[in-house]
Scaffold this active site. Sequence first.
Site, PDB file in Angstrom:
ATOM      1  N   ASP A  92      23.069  39.175  39.469  1.00 54.59           N
ATOM      2  CA  ASP A  92      24.153  38.595  38.680  1.00 54.59           C
ATOM      3  C   ASP A  92      24.501  37.182  39.172  1.00 54.59           C
ATOM      4  O   ASP A  92      24.397  36.894  40.368  1.00 54.59           O
ATOM      5  CB  ASP A  92      25.394  39.487  38.794  1.00 54.59           C
ATOM      6  CG  ASP A  92      26.396  39.241  37.677  1.00 54.59           C
ATOM      7  OD1 ASP A  92      26.391  40.028  36.709  1.00 54.59           O
ATOM      8  OD2 ASP A  92      27.172  38.273  37.763  1.00 54.59           O
ATOM      9  N   GLU A 150      35.382  25.239  41.059  1.00 56.42           N
ATOM     10  CA  GLU A 150      36.225  26.094  41.920  1.00 56.42           C
ATOM     11  C   GLU A 150      35.503  26.313  43.245  1.00 56.42           C
ATOM     12  O   GLU A 150      35.349  27.434  43.712  1.00 56.42           O
ATOM     13  CB  GLU A 150      36.481  27.445  41.240  1.00 56.42           C
ATOM     14  CG  GLU A 150      36.940  27.325  39.800  1.00 56.42           C
ATOM     15  CD  GLU A 150      37.177  28.679  39.115  1.00 56.42           C
ATOM     16  OE1 GLU A 150      36.310  29.566  39.218  1.00 56.42           O
ATOM     17  OE2 GLU A 150      38.223  28.837  38.497  1.00 56.42           O
ATOM     18  N   CYS A 186      41.844  36.288  36.667  1.00 60.99           N
ATOM     19  CA  CYS A 186      41.243  37.029  37.777  1.00 60.99           C
ATOM     20  C   CYS A 186      42.202  37.249  38.937  1.00 60.99           C
ATOM     21  O   CYS A 186      42.111  38.260  39.643  1.00 60.99           O
ATOM     22  CB  CYS A 186      40.005  36.296  38.268  1.00 60.99           C
ATOM     23  SG  CYS A 186      40.278  34.536  38.589  1.00 60.99           S
TER      24      CYS A 186
HETATM   25 ZN   LIG Z   1      41.118  34.239  40.658  1.00 55.24          ZN
END
Ligand SMILES: [Zn+2]
Length: 655
Positions: A196, A329, A425
């Site tokens: 993944d 990020e 998230c």
């Molecule tokens: Zn997050």
Amino acid sequence: MQVYTTPKLNKVKVTSDFWKRYRELVVKEVLPYQWKVMNDEADISIAEDPQNNGQDKNSHAVANLKIAAGEMTGHHYGFPFQDTDVYKWLEAAAYSFGYHPNPDLKQITDNLIDLIAKAQDDDGYLSTYFQIDAPERKFKRLQQSHELYTMGHYIEAGVAYYNATGNEKALDIAKRMANCIDNHFGLEEGKIPGYDGHPEIELALSRLYEVTQDKKYLDLAHYFLTQRGQDPAFFEKQIKADGDSTDRDLIPGMRDFTREYYLAAEPIKDQKVPHGHAVRVVYLCTGMAYVARYTGDKDLLAACDRFWNDIVKRQMYITGNIGQTTTGEAFTYDYDLPNDTDYGETCASVGMSFFARQMLNIHAKGEYADVLEKELFNGALSGMSLDGKHFFYVNPLEADPAASKGNPGKSHVLTHRADWFGCACCPANLARLIASVDEYLYTEKGDTILSHQFIANDAEFDDGIQVSQTNHFPWSGDIHYEIQNPNQAAFKFGIRIPSWSASYELNVDGAAKTLPVKDGFIYLDVDGQSLTIDLKLDMSTKIMRANNRVSHDFGKVAVQRGPVVYAAEQADNQAPLWLYQVSPDAQTDYHFDEKLLDGVGVIKVAAKREKLNADDADLYTEAKPADTETVDLTMVPYYAWANRQDGQMRVWLNR
Ligand SMILES: [Zn+2]
């Protein structure tokens, strides 16, 4: 010679006032609030997503599962990994049952398990985006699809739910998912020789292995870790086969990130430093640490040590936050730690806590527990407001509402926590960490119990061993232990001496004692019926500096007391905060204010403040000694900032 036993931990009850408040908040506010949001029943806005993911719907996460289960009609909405919001929430709920039985909530979660089971395909597959809108593309664009990430999050939730409630169906869904993945991935003929784009399945399969003891799951986790990067072009080849045009992308722009971003440029054993997306890095590291410990794979173990050192010694903020840039990020380069443009995603600090906990299982070293503590009391905890209904995705160390509004390069930095995010998230990730903090207090290694966190608790081990720790941490450094050992089992009891406490005083059964500190721990031999330990840690306020390779912190100081890093806020101090100067030997005064911010330690620091120039003064003048006045700068714990009016905040102050 003593024959030592291996005391196994059975149960931990958190009694810390500080953590009880947060854990009850999870039950009373966080879980009900998040459930409402995910069911699109909350009147909220997601307009403040740091990645500008603001869309026209708030979540739709539960609806996606209902559509996949045939209970609703419609299309999938949100990110391909939207399901994971529900799974992390479910996992947090599962942990909460351990300290707060809640039949109403359990009814909801049992029904949710039924819904998830119904949404799962016959072959075990479950990722609602693909089931609803793109069944022909399953496992075909793994760089972006997050399918294994999504199923990994369910597996974690299913294991936690089974452990908490004994619900077999919850575990069965997880096993069927893992079996489906096992059937599709591997080096055998006809299988996908891939992995993944977002690590997570590796740590999830390890947890499934722990509960089932089925080695197939550990082998599969090991496969994903060793296969990663073997064919650096794997993702590109898949994209070509799946349709190269960018309108086929599942998440716009994701194909533009480098192979390093996906930790797929070369095999992990050859990767020198952890490049790329910070959450991917720490999830991968957590998986590596699990698998390295269970398999003894030396390459993976070496990678854990290497990545840990690079993150902690060269890329971590004083608050424990990681990920220096909003672009991807991601991590940037060693000693690059900008305070006002950083990312410091809440999920990255949560993931770093997972990694630290796994590293403690490998090496009995205090540095892992130091970092875990740093995250628990700073970088991770700052992700949630004191009311439990507002969240930070990005955790800056310096913020200014005018800069966030006026400078596009800082628009990802919020100066107040948001209701929710398009990419949500973080909120449930932090909830599951807080709800499971009881699982982060002890590590059992051979004949030794390591007590590495000063979060007050009552713990029960095999052989009738009971350990009770009482304190008012993190505000007081007086730590009291009572150990009951009715069968007089012989074991070692290790207590961490934190790196922030250079000195300590120890009393054992009332007698002063000095013990050597070995890798951050002191060890006591226990073989009597009871033992009383009093530990006094150094809680003096420390004025900190950064390594002078960090340009952003050069000429600056920060304030820390115990593990808690402090911040100056405009709510307590006249802005602008950059006009304050603090000397390394400044006088400080600490007091506990039970009324402020639900009860926090407050530090007053003697400072000088330069007088602000008139707004029509020349922009540039010859440098001459400036007019200053002596003032007290008021500082509050970093985790509690942004719970009052919008304003400036700074952790690093001018020296
Ligand atoms: Zn997050």
